[in-house]
Design a protein around this motif. Structure first.
Motif, PDB file in Angstrom:
ATOM      1  N   ALA A  14       0.820  -1.213   0.000  1.00 31.81           N
ATOM      2  CA  ALA A  14       0.000   0.000   0.000  1.00 31.81           C
ATOM      3  C   ALA A  14       0.855   1.264   0.000  1.00 31.81           C
ATOM      4  N   VAL A  15       1.952   1.258   0.712  1.00 33.65           N
ATOM      5  CA  VAL A  15       2.788   2.460   0.797  1.00 33.65           C
ATOM      6  C   VAL A  15       3.322   2.864  -0.576  1.00 33.65           C
ATOM      7  N   PRO A  16       3.949   1.978  -1.341  1.00 35.43           N
ATOM      8  CA  PRO A  16       4.375   2.390  -2.690  1.00 35.43           C
ATOM      9  C   PRO A  16       3.179   2.728  -3.588  1.00 35.43           C
ATOM     10  N   GLY A  17       2.074   2.059  -3.384  1.00 33.02           N
ATOM     11  CA  GLY A  17       0.886   2.333  -4.187  1.00 33.02           C
ATOM     12  C   GLY A  17       0.355   3.745  -3.982  1.00 33.02           C
ATOM     13  N   LEU A  18       0.488   4.265  -2.768  1.00 37.25           N
ATOM     14  CA  LEU A  18       0.054   5.632  -2.498  1.00 37.25           C
ATOM     15  C   LEU A  18       0.898   6.656  -3.249  1.00 37.25           C
ATOM     16  N   LEU A  19       2.149   6.339  -3.472  1.00 38.51           N
ATOM     17  CA  LEU A  19       3.052   7.250  -4.172  1.00 38.51           C
ATOM     18  C   LEU A  19       2.944   7.127  -5.694  1.00 38.51           C
ATOM     19  N   LEU A  20       2.372   6.045  -6.169  1.00 32.47           N
ATOM     20  CA  LEU A  20       2.308   5.810  -7.611  1.00 32.47           C
ATOM     21  C   LEU A  20       1.506   6.886  -8.335  1.00 32.47           C
ATOM     22  N   THR A  21       0.441   7.361  -7.745  1.00 36.01           N
ATOM     23  CA  THR A  21      -0.376   8.399  -8.384  1.00 36.01           C
ATOM     24  C   THR A  21       0.440   9.661  -8.627  1.00 36.01           C
ATOM     25  N   ALA A  22       1.218  10.072  -7.662  1.00 37.87           N
ATOM     26  CA  ALA A  22       2.052  11.267  -7.827  1.00 37.87           C
ATOM     27  C   ALA A  22       3.117  11.060  -8.891  1.00 37.87           C
ATOM     28  N   VAL A  23       3.711   9.892  -8.932  1.00 40.28           N
ATOM     29  CA  VAL A  23       4.747   9.608  -9.926  1.00 40.28           C
ATOM     30  C   VAL A  23       4.162   9.609 -11.332  1.00 40.28           C
ATOM     31  N   ILE A  24       3.034   8.945 -11.524  1.00 40.26           N
ATOM     32  CA  ILE A  24       2.409   8.882 -12.847  1.00 40.26           C
ATOM     33  C   ILE A  24       1.929  10.264 -13.279  1.00 40.26           C
ATOM     34  N   THR A  25       1.354  11.022 -12.365  1.00 40.48           N
ATOM     35  CA  THR A  25       0.919  12.387 -12.695  1.00 40.48           C
ATOM     36  C   THR A  25       2.099  13.238 -13.123  1.00 40.48           C
ATOM     37  N   SER A  26       3.196  13.153 -12.398  1.00 44.74           N
ATOM     38  CA  SER A  26       4.400  13.905 -12.767  1.00 44.74           C
ATOM     39  C   SER A  26       4.921  13.478 -14.136  1.00 44.74           C
ATOM     40  N   ALA A  27       4.883  12.189 -14.417  1.00 41.72           N
ATOM     41  CA  ALA A  27       5.354  11.701 -15.711  1.00 41.72           C
ATOM     42  C   ALA A  27       4.498  12.256 -16.852  1.00 41.72           C
ATOM     43  N   PHE A  28       3.181  12.230 -16.684  1.00 47.26           N
ATOM     44  CA  PHE A  28       2.308  12.757 -17.739  1.00 47.26           C
ATOM     45  C   PHE A  28       2.471  14.264 -17.907  1.00 47.26           C
ATOM     46  N   LEU A  29       2.627  14.997 -16.815  1.00 46.70           N
ATOM     47  CA  LEU A  29       2.836  16.442 -16.920  1.00 46.70           C
ATOM     48  C   LEU A  29       4.173  16.760 -17.586  1.00 46.70           C
ATOM     49  N   THR A  30       5.197  15.970 -17.299  1.00 48.82           N
ATOM     50  CA  THR A  30       6.493  16.164 -17.936  1.00 48.82           C
ATOM     51  C   THR A  30       6.413  15.883 -19.429  1.00 48.82           C
ATOM     52  N   VAL A  31       5.740  14.804 -19.792  1.00 50.91           N
ATOM     53  CA  VAL A  31       5.562  14.486 -21.210  1.00 50.91           C
ATOM     54  C   VAL A  31       4.802  15.611 -21.902  1.00 50.91           C
ATOM     55  N   ASP A  32       3.757  16.115 -21.276  1.00 54.87           N
ATOM     56  CA  ASP A  32       2.970  17.197 -21.857  1.00 54.87           C
ATOM     57  C   ASP A  32       3.814  18.446 -22.071  1.00 54.87           C
ATOM     58  N   ALA A  33       4.682  18.751 -21.113  1.00 54.30           N
ATOM     59  CA  ALA A  33       5.493  19.971 -21.199  1.00 54.30           C
ATOM     60  C   ALA A  33       6.621  19.858 -22.220  1.00 54.30           C
ATOM     61  N   LEU A  34       7.133  18.663 -22.452  1.00 56.80           N
ATOM     62  CA  LEU A  34       8.323  18.518 -23.280  1.00 56.80           C
ATOM     63  C   LEU A  34       8.072  18.050 -24.708  1.00 56.80           C
ATOM     64  N   THR A  35       6.873  17.583 -25.015  1.00 48.34           N
ATOM     65  CA  THR A  35       6.635  17.078 -26.367  1.00 48.34           C
ATOM     66  C   THR A  35       6.288  18.215 -27.322  1.00 48.34           C
ATOM     67  N   PRO A  36       6.739  18.085 -28.566  1.00 54.47           N
ATOM     68  CA  PRO A  36       6.356  19.081 -29.564  1.00 54.47           C
ATOM     69  C   PRO A  36       4.855  19.012 -29.837  1.00 54.47           C
ATOM     70  N   ALA A  37       4.306  20.123 -30.265  1.00 51.52           N
ATOM     71  CA  ALA A  37       2.869  20.183 -30.577  1.00 51.52           C
ATOM     72  C   ALA A  37       2.525  19.120 -31.622  1.00 51.52           C
ATOM     73  N   GLY A  38       1.418  18.470 -31.408  1.00 51.52           N
ATOM     74  CA  GLY A  38       0.947  17.462 -32.357  1.00 51.52           C
ATOM     75  C   GLY A  38       1.463  16.059 -32.087  1.00 51.52           C
TER      76      GLY A  38
END
Length: 112
Positions: A14-38
């Motif tokens: 459960a402890v690592p599972g609680l942190l997984l949401t923050a890690v995945i959210t950060s990964a998606f936000l990073t991908v969104d910020a760094l990918t070229p348009a389209g």
């Protein structure tokens, strides 16, 4: 491998599972910020594929390592050390040069 019963098994997962949401959210936000348009959808697909591949490889490896407890006990520490080494070596390439100059892109569906 160190689990002594169902209560400790739940706590240790459960402890690592609680942190997984923050890690995945950060990964998606990073991908969104760094990918070229389209290319955001493709980048998200690569991220999802990488996570799925990592989970599959980890599951397969855990079965093998369960048969060799000394190696299995040292593997998480070795993985963390390797990850830290890679991140420290690549930190200049991973940094966004000027975060204040970036502007938020409009979602693809809103651009039409």
């Amino acid at each position: 491998m160190a689990v002594t019963g169902p209560v400790s098994a739940v706590a240790l997962t459960a402890v690592p599972g609680l942190l997984l949401t923050a890690v995945i959210t950060s990964a998606f936000l990073t991908v969104d910020a760094l990918t070229p348009a389209g290319t955001t959808t493709e980048a998200y697909a690569w991220l999802i594929a990488a996570v799925g591949t990592g989970q599959a490889a980890g599951t397969a490896l855990s079965g093998t390592l369960a048969e060799h407890p000394p190696i299995g006990a040292a593997l998480p520490s070795a993985g963390a050390a390797l990850t830290l080494t890679v991140l420290l070596a690549a930190h200049r390439h991973l940094a966004v040069p000027d975060a204040t100059a970036r502007r938020r892109r409009a979602p693809t569906h809103a651009a039409r």
